[in-house]
Design a protein around this motif. Sequence first.
Motif, PDB file in Angstrom:
ATOM      1  N   VAL A 119     -26.919 -80.822 -83.449  1.00  0.00           N
ATOM      2  CA  VAL A 119     -27.564 -81.323 -83.068  1.00  0.00           C
ATOM      3  C   VAL A 119     -27.035 -82.984 -83.211  1.00  0.00           C
ATOM      4  O   VAL A 119     -26.173 -83.471 -83.396  1.00  0.00           O
ATOM      5  CB  VAL A 119     -28.999 -81.331 -84.842  1.00  0.00           C
ATOM      6  N   THR A 147     -30.421 -82.260 -75.151  1.00  0.00           N
ATOM      7  CA  THR A 147     -31.661 -82.050 -74.414  1.00  0.00           C
ATOM      8  C   THR A 147     -31.561 -83.112 -73.004  1.00  0.00           C
ATOM      9  O   THR A 147     -31.925 -83.464 -72.949  1.00  0.00           O
ATOM     10  CB  THR A 147     -32.594 -82.894 -75.698  1.00  0.00           C
ATOM     11  N   ASN A 187     -19.472 -84.134 -74.674  1.00  0.00           N
ATOM     12  CA  ASN A 187     -20.418 -84.867 -74.603  1.00  0.00           C
ATOM     13  C   ASN A 187     -19.753 -86.044 -75.106  1.00  0.00           C
ATOM     14  O   ASN A 187     -19.347 -86.495 -75.786  1.00  0.00           O
ATOM     15  CB  ASN A 187     -21.627 -84.226 -74.919  1.00  0.00           C
ATOM     16  N   LYS A 188     -20.567 -87.434 -74.281  1.00  0.00           N
ATOM     17  CA  LYS A 188     -21.154 -88.744 -74.689  1.00  0.00           C
ATOM     18  C   LYS A 188     -19.376 -89.597 -74.777  1.00  0.00           C
ATOM     19  O   LYS A 188     -18.905 -90.382 -75.394  1.00  0.00           O
ATOM     20  CB  LYS A 188     -20.876 -89.018 -76.515  1.00  0.00           C
ATOM     21  N   SER A 214     -20.609 -87.234 -69.544  1.00  0.00           N
ATOM     22  CA  SER A 214     -21.497 -88.239 -70.329  1.00  0.00           C
ATOM     23  C   SER A 214     -23.287 -88.009 -69.655  1.00  0.00           C
ATOM     24  O   SER A 214     -23.771 -88.815 -68.731  1.00  0.00           O
ATOM     25  CB  SER A 214     -21.298 -90.059 -70.139  1.00  0.00           C
ATOM     26  N   ALA A 215     -24.002 -87.175 -70.904  1.00  0.00           N
ATOM     27  CA  ALA A 215     -25.449 -87.161 -70.042  1.00  0.00           C
ATOM     28  C   ALA A 215     -25.917 -88.430 -70.603  1.00  0.00           C
ATOM     29  O   ALA A 215     -26.523 -88.518 -69.407  1.00  0.00           O
ATOM     30  CB  ALA A 215     -25.791 -85.971 -71.265  1.00  0.00           C
ATOM     31  N   LEU A 216     -25.528 -89.205 -71.321  1.00  0.00           N
ATOM     32  CA  LEU A 216     -25.940 -90.491 -70.913  1.00  0.00           C
ATOM     33  C   LEU A 216     -26.330 -91.268 -69.437  1.00  0.00           C
ATOM     34  O   LEU A 216     -27.435 -91.753 -68.582  1.00  0.00           O
ATOM     35  CB  LEU A 216     -25.814 -92.091 -71.640  1.00  0.00           C
ATOM     36  N   HIS A 227     -26.062 -83.450 -80.050  1.00  0.00           N
ATOM     37  CA  HIS A 227     -24.445 -83.882 -79.922  1.00  0.00           C
ATOM     38  C   HIS A 227     -24.870 -84.377 -78.314  1.00  0.00           C
ATOM     39  O   HIS A 227     -23.959 -84.657 -77.820  1.00  0.00           O
ATOM     40  CB  HIS A 227     -23.343 -82.655 -79.303  1.00  0.00           C
ATOM     41  N   ASP A 285     -18.743 -91.419 -73.209  1.00  0.00           N
ATOM     42  CA  ASP A 285     -18.610 -93.229 -72.679  1.00  0.00           C
ATOM     43  C   ASP A 285     -18.357 -93.733 -74.264  1.00  0.00           C
ATOM     44  O   ASP A 285     -18.429 -95.114 -73.794  1.00  0.00           O
ATOM     45  CB  ASP A 285     -19.738 -93.012 -71.166  1.00  0.00           C
TER      46      ASP A 285
HETATM   47  P1  GDP Z   1     -29.723 -83.249 -79.787  1.00  0.00           P
HETATM   48  O1  GDP Z   1     -30.244 -82.646 -80.672  1.00  0.00           O
HETATM   49  O2  GDP Z   1     -28.027 -82.447 -78.964  1.00  0.00           O
HETATM   50  O3  GDP Z   1     -30.806 -82.847 -78.413  1.00  0.00           O
HETATM   51  O4  GDP Z   1     -29.420 -84.210 -78.865  1.00  0.00           O
HETATM   52  P2  GDP Z   1     -30.012 -85.629 -77.676  1.00  0.00           P
HETATM   53  O5  GDP Z   1     -30.049 -85.337 -76.432  1.00  0.00           O
HETATM   54  O6  GDP Z   1     -31.133 -85.768 -78.503  1.00  0.00           O
HETATM   55  O7  GDP Z   1     -29.652 -86.753 -78.370  1.00  0.00           O
HETATM   56  C1  GDP Z   1     -28.721 -87.202 -79.194  1.00  0.00           C
HETATM   57  C2  GDP Z   1     -28.515 -88.920 -79.041  1.00  0.00           C
HETATM   58  O8  GDP Z   1     -27.051 -88.430 -78.428  1.00  0.00           O
HETATM   59  C3  GDP Z   1     -29.653 -89.179 -78.546  1.00  0.00           C
HETATM   60  O9  GDP Z   1     -29.768 -91.229 -79.485  1.00  0.00           O
HETATM   61  C4  GDP Z   1     -28.954 -90.059 -77.154  1.00  0.00           C
HETATM   62  O10 GDP Z   1     -29.680 -90.958 -76.505  1.00  0.00           O
HETATM   63  C5  GDP Z   1     -27.858 -89.767 -77.335  1.00  0.00           C
HETATM   64  N1  GDP Z   1     -26.776 -89.172 -76.580  1.00  0.00           N
HETATM   65  C6  GDP Z   1     -26.788 -88.218 -75.592  1.00  0.00           C
HETATM   66  N2  GDP Z   1     -26.025 -88.048 -74.667  1.00  0.00           N
HETATM   67  C7  GDP Z   1     -24.853 -88.942 -74.851  1.00  0.00           C
HETATM   68  C8  GDP Z   1     -23.692 -89.493 -73.740  1.00  0.00           C
HETATM   69  O11 GDP Z   1     -23.537 -89.061 -73.039  1.00  0.00           O
HETATM   70  N3  GDP Z   1     -23.992 -91.093 -74.246  1.00  0.00           N
HETATM   71  C9  GDP Z   1     -24.304 -92.193 -75.220  1.00  0.00           C
HETATM   72  N4  GDP Z   1     -23.486 -92.884 -75.442  1.00  0.00           N
HETATM   73  N5  GDP Z   1     -24.680 -91.345 -76.293  1.00  0.00           N
HETATM   74  C10 GDP Z   1     -26.196 -89.880 -75.922  1.00  0.00           C
END
Ligand code: GDP
Length: 480
Positions: free
Chosen positions: A87, A92, A186-187, A222-224, A89, A189
């Motif tokens: 969760v 979505t 992921n992440k 980096s999904a973001l 990570h 960045d």
């Molecule tokens: P899920 O629970 O795995 O579906 O995670 P989400 O997609 O909802 O992301 C959880 C949090 O991590 C959110 O606040 C996103 O904006 C943040 N997030 C997701 N991908 C990245 C990324 O590549 N970089 C950063 N800095 N934040 C990210």
Amino acid sequence: ETITVGELANRMAARQGEVIKALMKMGVMATAAQIIDADTAELVVNEFGHRVKRVADSDVELGIEGVEDRPEDLKARPPVVTVMGHVDHGKTSLLDALRTTDVTSGEAGGITQHIGAYQVTLPSKQKVTFIDTPGHEAFTSMRARGASVTDVVVLVVAADDGVMPQTIEAIKHAQAAEVPMIVAINKMDKPGANPDRVRSELLTHGVVVESMGGETQEVEVSALKKQGLDKVLEAILLQAEILDLKANPNRPAEGAVIESRLDRGRGAVATVLDQKGTLRRGDIVVAGTEWGRVRALLDDRGKQIKEAPPATPVEILGLTGVPEAGVPFVVVENDNRAREISEFRQRKQREKANALQVAARGTLDQMLARIQAGEQKQVALLIKADVQGSAEAIAATVEKLSHEEVAVRVLNASVGQITESDVQLAKASDALLIAFNVRATTQARQLAQREGVEIRYYSIIYQVADDVEQLVRGKIAPKH
Ligand code: GDP
């Protein structure tokens, strides 16, 4: 689909007496010559720790088992991808980001609809289908209902957090399903990103990524910031090539229901993914126990289309009812055939439900018998409710029902749906599970059936109290 108790014992290399005892535990009184149905036999077999392989599957009996395609009729089809991981990570976020890589989105101009799956077309014209319900619950419950639609799992691991419990679970689920994984670190960045830590943590869980000499592709993303998405898609296509994914588009469609719901204006709506063949408007479809003529096909942009080739997610309208997500669907030649299959499956479902109820009832009946005989001095309960207030109120209410002969003991009263660990706890403590305005997960339900743990569902507190009172007074009539 029946077998005698003696023959069943024979096949399991078990003693007849042991089998008869197991049946008694399930509330079925039987002799060695007695004939029992397949569902009851299955429960016994599970009880003995064996796995069941049914010879006569319901659909095979009906003669609608998958027709084998000739190799020369097979054409490459898009891979179907599920995203899993811990969760937060970024599952979505990654799914949302990947969706924007579709080259046709501009020209089509449609607004993206959430229908449970979507497809992107790459500049190379190749397509990739994503199941957009992230997480392993959906993946596992689909598998449990017989649909294995996923070809590739993308395992998302946050570079600043590393391998976490749900990461490990996702790995186990993918491995159990024998679906290859691609790791998306992921992440990247984030200042705290440490991809090498992720790699070595994965190693300790049996996942060896390519940069460490293994077979599992890994991609830093980096999904973001939408970085590395093309690498993810490349890795998926490479994996698809290795898997040599093919289907025959020139045959009636077969596949699985991904999502379904009742829409106020449009009736039953189901998102399906055809794994074989091409689904067309006007086709007659059976999905689980529901059937209907496909009145309309809508793609993931809400646009009407005439046909859906293999691995194309589409919403279909026209079913008589809402099929369960995860059940298989198949196109048949006419209404009569569809009705016949649907009725056959409904009858099977009822028979199965009855057999299981007999088994589950056994545990409660036994408890009752022991209470009546003065052998049982307490009734243990595990309470799960939708809110803490209800959980506490029920616990307080039922504990007051203790009397000199039988005590009511609440092992735990908490919030949330019923999980496998609840069932295991209930089994271990010979407790009843009380579900108040909550449901049990599919796995928990299956485990409860196998283990003969009774789950009772309520939405009114005094009914819980009523039932428990009857039970401790030794006179409950189990009802559902
Ligand atoms: P899920 O629970 O795995 O579906 O995670 P989400 O997609 O909802 O992301 C959880 C949090 O991590 C959110 O606040 C996103 O904006 C943040 N997030 C997701 N991908 C990245 C990324 O590549 N970089 C950063 N800095 N934040 C990210």
